[in-house]
Scaffold this motif. Structure first.
Motif, mmCIF file in Angstrom:
data_model
loop_
_atom_site.group_PDB
_atom_site.id
_atom_site.type_symbol
_atom_site.label_atom_id
_atom_site.label_comp_id
_atom_site.label_asym_id
_atom_site.label_seq_id
_atom_site.Cartn_x
_atom_site.Cartn_y
_atom_site.Cartn_z
ATOM 1 N N PRO A 73 0.832 -1.066 -0.021
ATOM 2 C CA PRO A 73 -0.052 0.120 0.067
ATOM 3 C C PRO A 73 1.210 1.198 -0.051
ATOM 4 O O PRO A 73 0.014 2.186 -0.029
ATOM 5 C CB PRO A 73 -0.601 -0.106 1.299
ATOM 6 N N ASN A 74 1.790 0.797 0.581
ATOM 7 C CA ASN A 74 2.722 2.524 -0.103
ATOM 8 C C ASN A 74 4.149 2.521 -1.280
ATOM 9 O O ASN A 74 4.533 3.470 -1.514
ATOM 10 C CB ASN A 74 3.836 2.368 1.506
ATOM 11 N N PHE A 75 3.684 1.424 -2.670
ATOM 12 C CA PHE A 75 3.825 1.555 -3.008
ATOM 13 C C PHE A 75 3.779 3.016 -3.845
ATOM 14 O O PHE A 75 2.580 3.448 -4.612
ATOM 15 C CB PHE A 75 4.309 0.711 -4.202
ATOM 16 N N GLU A 76 4.179 4.138 -4.006
ATOM 17 C CA GLU A 76 4.352 5.498 -4.359
ATOM 18 C C GLU A 76 4.253 5.983 -5.773
ATOM 19 O O GLU A 76 3.509 6.560 -6.536
ATOM 20 C CB GLU A 76 5.626 6.525 -3.982
ATOM 21 N N ASP A 77 5.265 5.108 -5.967
ATOM 22 C CA ASP A 77 5.081 4.910 -7.790
ATOM 23 C C ASP A 77 3.897 4.446 -8.373
ATOM 24 O O ASP A 77 3.140 4.929 -9.421
ATOM 25 C CB ASP A 77 6.244 4.852 -8.566
ATOM 26 N N ALA A 78 3.518 3.233 -7.815
ATOM 27 C CA ALA A 78 1.957 2.906 -8.787
ATOM 28 C C ALA A 78 0.756 3.493 -7.803
ATOM 29 O O ALA A 78 -0.261 4.050 -8.575
ATOM 30 C CB ALA A 78 1.923 1.716 -7.076
ATOM 31 N N LYS A 79 0.969 4.340 -6.817
ATOM 32 C CA LYS A 79 0.087 5.277 -6.614
ATOM 33 C C LYS A 79 -0.147 6.430 -7.310
ATOM 34 O O LYS A 79 -1.325 6.794 -7.826
ATOM 35 C CB LYS A 79 0.001 6.171 -4.864
ATOM 36 N N GLU A 80 0.845 6.931 -8.477
ATOM 37 C CA GLU A 80 1.127 7.985 -9.224
ATOM 38 C C GLU A 80 0.792 7.527 -10.259
ATOM 39 O O GLU A 80 -0.423 8.492 -11.152
ATOM 40 C CB GLU A 80 2.635 8.226 -9.124
ATOM 41 N N LYS A 81 0.842 6.443 -10.704
ATOM 42 C CA LYS A 81 0.654 5.847 -12.039
ATOM 43 C C LYS A 81 -1.152 5.537 -12.311
ATOM 44 O O LYS A 81 -1.497 6.178 -13.310
ATOM 45 C CB LYS A 81 0.904 4.343 -11.876
ATOM 46 N N LEU A 82 -1.380 5.123 -11.218
ATOM 47 C CA LEU A 82 -2.819 4.652 -10.999
ATOM 48 C C LEU A 82 -3.653 6.188 -11.288
ATOM 49 O O LEU A 82 -4.522 6.371 -11.586
ATOM 50 C CB LEU A 82 -3.447 4.004 -9.395
ATOM 51 N N ASP A 83 -3.482 7.793 -10.050
ATOM 52 C CA ASP A 83 -3.975 8.520 -10.127
ATOM 53 C C ASP A 83 -4.325 9.135 -11.526
ATOM 54 O O ASP A 83 -4.905 9.911 -11.799
ATOM 55 C CB ASP A 83 -3.482 9.256 -8.960
ATOM 56 N N ALA A 84 -2.801 8.892 -11.987
ATOM 57 C CA ALA A 84 -2.579 9.574 -13.592
ATOM 58 C C ALA A 84 -3.712 8.966 -14.527
ATOM 59 O O ALA A 84 -3.929 9.869 -15.782
ATOM 60 C CB ALA A 84 -1.110 9.504 -13.799
ATOM 61 N N LEU A 85 -3.954 7.963 -14.213
ATOM 62 C CA LEU A 85 -5.036 7.021 -15.620
ATOM 63 C C LEU A 85 -6.236 7.625 -15.066
ATOM 64 O O LEU A 85 -7.125 7.748 -15.021
ATOM 65 C CB LEU A 85 -4.697 5.654 -14.865
#
Length: 85
Positions: A73-85
């Motif tokens: 849950p703390n995987f910031e890069d994955a959060k950023e990519k998901l938010d960008a989609l």
């Protein structure tokens, strides 16, 4: 983050625990190893998500980033990519 970084991280944690002479139960040791494996598998899902983004398959990319975040849950890069989609 390269796959070898996960192995290096795991080795560093074990060295620190050992050098501090921390006594860990078998359950604590297992939790430590599971966290490391979770991060590794999260990185795999993240990489797949990047591949799907490159192929312009954005729905599948979202699925992969969500899977990565379930594992870490703390995987910031994955959060950023998901938010960008």
């Amino acid at each position: 983050m390269g796959l070898t970084s996960f192995k290096m991280e795991e080795q560093l944690v074990h060295k620190i625990v050992s050098s501090l002479d921390v006594k860990m139960s078998n359950q604590e040791k297992l939790k430590l190893n599971v966290k490391s494996q979770g991060s590794f598998h999260a990185a795999i899902y993240y990489s797949k998500g990047i591949g799907y983004m490159d192929a312009k398959n954005y729905e599948k990319a979202k699925e992969m980033f969500k899977e990565a975040l379930k594992l870490d849950p703390n995987f910031e890069d994955a959060k950023e990519k998901l938010d960008a989609l």
